[in-house]
Design a protein around this motif. Structure first.
Motif, PDB file in Angstrom:
ATOM      1  N   PRO A  95     -10.051   8.591  19.967  1.00 43.25           N
ATOM      2  CA  PRO A  95      -8.880   7.709  19.902  1.00 43.25           C
ATOM      3  C   PRO A  95      -8.729   7.053  18.532  1.00 43.25           C
ATOM      4  CG  PRO A  95     -10.624   6.725  21.228  1.00 43.25           C
ATOM      5  CD  PRO A  95     -11.065   8.115  20.904  1.00 43.25           C
ATOM      6  N   GLY A  96      -7.510   7.047  18.031  1.00 40.77           N
ATOM      7  CA  GLY A  96      -7.229   6.455  16.735  1.00 40.77           C
ATOM      8  C   GLY A  96      -6.923   4.971  16.850  1.00 40.77           C
ATOM      9  N   ALA A  97      -6.923   4.302  15.724  1.00 40.37           N
ATOM     10  CA  ALA A  97      -6.624   2.873  15.692  1.00 40.37           C
ATOM     11  C   ALA A  97      -5.124   2.642  15.812  1.00 40.37           C
ATOM     12  CB  ALA A  97      -7.139   2.261  14.399  1.00 40.37           C
ATOM     13  N   GLY A  98      -4.755   1.506  16.372  1.00 37.76           N
ATOM     14  CA  GLY A  98      -3.355   1.123  16.447  1.00 37.76           C
ATOM     15  C   GLY A  98      -2.812   0.800  15.068  1.00 37.76           C
ATOM     16  N   PRO A  99      -1.499   0.573  15.003  1.00 34.38           N
ATOM     17  CA  PRO A  99      -0.866   0.295  13.714  1.00 34.38           C
ATOM     18  C   PRO A  99      -1.439  -0.955  13.054  1.00 34.38           C
ATOM     19  CG  PRO A  99       0.780   0.598  15.438  1.00 34.38           C
ATOM     20  CD  PRO A  99      -0.538   0.562  16.108  1.00 34.38           C
ATOM     21  N   SER A 100      -1.487  -0.914  11.748  1.00 34.08           N
ATOM     22  CA  SER A 100      -1.840  -2.108  10.984  1.00 34.08           C
ATOM     23  C   SER A 100      -0.748  -2.318   9.949  1.00 34.08           C
ATOM     24  CB  SER A 100      -3.193  -1.910  10.315  1.00 34.08           C
ATOM     25  OG  SER A 100      -3.401  -2.932   9.356  1.00 34.08           O
ATOM     26  N   LEU A 101      -0.212  -3.510   9.939  1.00 30.06           N
ATOM     27  CA  LEU A 101       0.974  -3.779   9.145  1.00 30.06           C
ATOM     28  C   LEU A 101       0.698  -4.843   8.097  1.00 30.06           C
ATOM     29  CD1 LEU A 101       4.142  -3.282   9.096  1.00 30.06           C
ATOM     30  CD2 LEU A 101       4.282  -5.351  10.480  1.00 30.06           C
ATOM     31  N   GLU A 102       1.089  -4.553   6.854  1.00 31.52           N
ATOM     32  CA  GLU A 102       1.093  -5.558   5.793  1.00 31.52           C
ATOM     33  C   GLU A 102       2.544  -5.793   5.410  1.00 31.52           C
ATOM     34  OE1 GLU A 102      -1.048  -4.714   2.240  1.00 31.52           O
ATOM     35  OE2 GLU A 102      -2.977  -4.757   3.247  1.00 31.52           O
ATOM     36  N   PHE A 103       2.973  -7.034   5.400  1.00 29.18           N
ATOM     37  CA  PHE A 103       4.387  -7.292   5.182  1.00 29.18           C
ATOM     38  C   PHE A 103       4.529  -8.586   4.388  1.00 29.18           C
ATOM     39  CE2 PHE A 103       8.715  -7.010   7.581  1.00 29.18           C
ATOM     40  CZ  PHE A 103       9.368  -7.034   6.375  1.00 29.18           C
ATOM     41  N   GLU A 104       4.427  -8.470   3.083  1.00 23.78           N
ATOM     42  CA  GLU A 104       4.401  -9.650   2.224  1.00 23.78           C
ATOM     43  C   GLU A 104       5.709 -10.429   2.287  1.00 23.78           C
ATOM     44  OE1 GLU A 104       2.841 -10.801  -2.275  1.00 23.78           O
ATOM     45  OE2 GLU A 104       4.047  -9.007  -1.984  1.00 23.78           O
ATOM     46  N   GLN A 105       6.826  -9.724   2.380  1.00 21.91           N
ATOM     47  CA  GLN A 105       8.113 -10.420   2.447  1.00 21.91           C
ATOM     48  C   GLN A 105       8.193 -11.313   3.679  1.00 21.91           C
ATOM     49  OE1 GLN A 105      10.139  -6.759   2.199  1.00 21.91           O
ATOM     50  NE2 GLN A 105      10.309  -6.800  -0.031  1.00 21.91           N
ATOM     51  N   ASN A 106       7.665 -10.809   4.778  1.00 23.02           N
ATOM     52  CA  ASN A 106       7.640 -11.611   6.002  1.00 23.02           C
ATOM     53  C   ASN A 106       6.655 -12.779   5.862  1.00 23.02           C
ATOM     54  OD1 ASN A 106       8.009 -12.512   8.596  1.00 23.02           O
ATOM     55  ND2 ASN A 106       7.548 -10.558   9.580  1.00 23.02           N
TER      56      ASN A 106
ATOM     57  N   THR B  38      -2.877 -15.955  13.455  1.00 22.22           N
ATOM     58  CA  THR B  38      -1.455 -15.880  13.130  1.00 22.22           C
ATOM     59  C   THR B  38      -1.154 -14.913  11.979  1.00 22.22           C
ATOM     60  OG1 THR B  38      -1.589 -17.754  11.622  1.00 22.22           O
ATOM     61  CG2 THR B  38      -1.096 -18.242  13.914  1.00 22.22           C
ATOM     62  N   LEU B  39      -1.595 -15.258  10.781  1.00 22.91           N
ATOM     63  CA  LEU B  39      -1.199 -14.475   9.611  1.00 22.91           C
ATOM     64  C   LEU B  39      -1.689 -13.037   9.659  1.00 22.91           C
ATOM     65  CD1 LEU B  39      -1.380 -16.922   6.610  1.00 22.91           C
ATOM     66  CD2 LEU B  39       0.514 -16.288   8.074  1.00 22.91           C
ATOM     67  N   ASN B  40      -2.772 -12.811  10.419  1.00 26.95           N
ATOM     68  CA  ASN B  40      -3.308 -11.470  10.529  1.00 26.95           C
ATOM     69  C   ASN B  40      -2.253 -10.433  10.896  1.00 26.95           C
ATOM     70  OD1 ASN B  40      -5.869 -10.957   9.805  1.00 26.95           O
ATOM     71  ND2 ASN B  40      -6.681 -10.768  11.874  1.00 26.95           N
ATOM     72  N   ARG B  41      -1.222 -10.868  11.612  1.00 31.25           N
ATOM     73  CA  ARG B  41      -0.220  -9.930  12.090  1.00 31.25           C
ATOM     74  C   ARG B  41       0.682  -9.423  10.986  1.00 31.25           C
ATOM     75  NH1 ARG B  41       0.729 -10.292  17.666  1.00 31.25           N
ATOM     76  NH2 ARG B  41      -0.922 -11.463  18.709  1.00 31.25           N
ATOM     77  N   VAL B  42       0.818 -10.169   9.913  1.00 31.68           N
ATOM     78  CA  VAL B  42       1.597  -9.660   8.782  1.00 31.68           C
ATOM     79  C   VAL B  42       0.748  -9.491   7.524  1.00 31.68           C
ATOM     80  CG1 VAL B  42       3.899 -10.404   9.460  1.00 31.68           C
ATOM     81  CG2 VAL B  42       2.382 -12.005   8.295  1.00 31.68           C
ATOM     82  N   TRP B  43      -0.422 -10.108   7.513  1.00 27.09           N
ATOM     83  CA  TRP B  43      -1.277 -10.003   6.332  1.00 27.09           C
ATOM     84  C   TRP B  43      -2.744  -9.966   6.759  1.00 27.09           C
ATOM     85  CZ3 TRP B  43       0.366  -8.210   2.042  1.00 27.09           C
ATOM     86  CH2 TRP B  43      -0.458  -8.231   0.919  1.00 27.09           C
ATOM     87  N   PRO B  44      -3.184  -8.821   7.297  1.00 25.51           N
ATOM     88  CA  PRO B  44      -4.539  -8.725   7.829  1.00 25.51           C
ATOM     89  C   PRO B  44      -5.588  -8.682   6.726  1.00 25.51           C
ATOM     90  CG  PRO B  44      -3.422  -6.608   8.002  1.00 25.51           C
ATOM     91  CD  PRO B  44      -2.409  -7.585   7.470  1.00 25.51           C
ATOM     92  N   ARG B  45      -6.570  -9.541   6.829  1.00 23.62           N
ATOM     93  CA  ARG B  45      -7.681  -9.564   5.871  1.00 23.62           C
ATOM     94  C   ARG B  45      -8.995  -9.808   6.596  1.00 23.62           C
ATOM     95  NH1 ARG B  45      -4.891  -7.101   3.545  1.00 23.62           N
ATOM     96  NH2 ARG B  45      -4.135  -7.216   1.410  1.00 23.62           N
ATOM     97  N   ALA B  46     -10.061  -9.245   6.032  1.00 23.16           N
ATOM     98  CA  ALA B  46     -11.381  -9.414   6.638  1.00 23.16           C
ATOM     99  C   ALA B  46     -11.823 -10.867   6.524  1.00 23.16           C
ATOM    100  CB  ALA B  46     -12.397  -8.500   5.963  1.00 23.16           C
ATOM    101  N   ARG B  47     -12.565 -11.301   7.523  1.00 26.11           N
ATOM    102  CA  ARG B  47     -12.987 -12.686   7.577  1.00 26.11           C
ATOM    103  C   ARG B  47     -13.767 -13.089   6.338  1.00 26.11           C
ATOM    104  NH1 ARG B  47     -13.879 -15.437  12.790  1.00 26.11           N
ATOM    105  NH2 ARG B  47     -14.430 -17.577  12.272  1.00 26.11           N
TER     106      ARG B  47
END
Lengths: 234, 234
Positions: A95-106, B38-47
DNA sequence: CTCGGATAGTCTCGAAGGGACTATTCTGGA
DNA sequence: TCCAGAATAGTCCCTTCGAGACTATCCGAG
């Protein structure tokens, strides 16, 4: 123990490359270009990385390197091995990992109350431009495919569901940014003075709850009751 | 030149932390927890990263550290400085990067022809489960907020448009995976033998083209003509 | 014949991820 | 009242990644 071999471990990126090799042999350069044009959209990696991966695959016996030469310039063509195909199939089973999103504008929108309303609007406008640009590139490529000018037409059946996701994702970004702009335009100059719009929040909550109740099973999904990205007037 | 100071450069992650500090002072631990929630959802970073950032902020004069003690255990509370607020506002003025998506399950689907149909279905099912889990967490948090039990209710006006994006994104993943499952179920055991479904491809292309033609301007966006994630029967 | 873009890479540095590790404080239940 | 386990409050290390600078050859258009 001691200081034995230690061929670096295979990562998802390794298998992405291995998957490309399963289609046909490539040089590292071709792999890098292909990756940038296609896989980058679901698995973005820096170009420099891509030059390392085939070497790892060879070290693990999943690919073979053939040194060729074009004029005086050497190049390396990589080919998948039988063991490579087995390893790829094995990887596809896990099984693969779910989506991971980076969204700086948000992210910047999240802190909008420490800037101006126009700052926030600029972020949203940039998001729309991004989505438009992505879609334009996509349309060009997709048209080629449908008109039979794309590479690997025999893979189309397998790849189009994934492509659908991308189109919808770009469309989501665009619609969302347009919708959010209308909200932000209603803010005062200083967003920290903005009034919470309860309709929006309850709307979000209703959407989310409704979905959470939807059976996780299967089968066709009905069209959404609520039109996406439209706020019903009071 | 020579070997001068070199306080490490500020990154987007630094400003994410700085933004949190603009809301109120926090300890590093609290920052890390808040970030994860919270922020992890748009800007995920390792602890582990998060413990470095406040130190950088202090080195740049954007925050101040106050050493306190709870019993015998020391802790550090970080507070934003005036210069920090200026730097944050400055950062908010500069255009942010567009979304960047990593989606391993979709990547595996892309190579489905080197595995079995059931492998592909399993990836899609996992994607649905992921979306459901995200939504569940979201609903719990959102309900608290709407019922006035969330922290920082005064920031709700500013944060809810961004939250809307997340709900829609999770919903997209869920609907897409359900739709794609119905397509994949029509494949033979060996997906490399699957027939391209031209309807799907032309549908994708039409969607994409239609969007690409949409004026990039502003204002309300009409509801989509084509219901998302439904394939019209032949 | 030449010049710019495509081909074919290498190298370095700092940022980021992932987790193991330590240690104290708080809280709920037997 | 005491104790276990969760929460608090971090440090440290090693590997992977990203971003971009750098080199060099080949090919086709004008």
């Amino acid at each position: 123990m001691s200081r034995v071999d230690r061929t670096p471990a295979l990562t998802t990126t390794s298998f992405a490359i291995l998957g490309l090799l399963a289609i046909r042999p490539w040089t590292t350069y071709e792999l890098a270009v292909q990756m940038e044009r296609t896989l980058n959209r679901v698995w973005p990696r820096a170009r420099s990385r891509l030059y390392e991966e085939p070497k790892k695959l060879v070290a693990h016996g999943l690919a073979e390197a053939a040194r060729e030469t074009v004029g005086r310039r050497p190049r390396t063509v990589y080919t998948i091995t039988e063991e490579g195909r087995r390893a790829l199939a094995e990887w596809l089973r896990t099984p693969g990992a779910g989506p991971s999103l980076e969204f700086e504008q948000n992210l910047k929108l999240f802190f909008a109350d420490f800037g101006t309303r126009d700052d926030a609007l600029a972020q949203l406008e940039a998001a729309r431009e991004w989505a438009t640009a992505q879609l334009e590139v996509f349309v060009t490529a997709a048209r080629d495919y449908v008109e039979d000018r794309g590479p690997f037409p025999q893979r189309l059946a397998v790849t189009s569901p994934g492509a659908r996701f991308l189109v919808d994702f770009y469309d989501l970004v665009d619609r969302w940014a347009a919708w959010a702009s209308t909200i932000v335009q209603g803010w005062p100059e200083d967003p920290s003075q903005a009034e919470p719009t309860l309709e929006v929040d309850q709307y979000i909550l209703r959407l989310a709850e409704e979905r959470a109740r939807r059976p996780g099973g299967d089968a066709a999904v009905p069209a959404p009751d609520l039109a996406p990205h439209q706020v019903s007037g009071p």
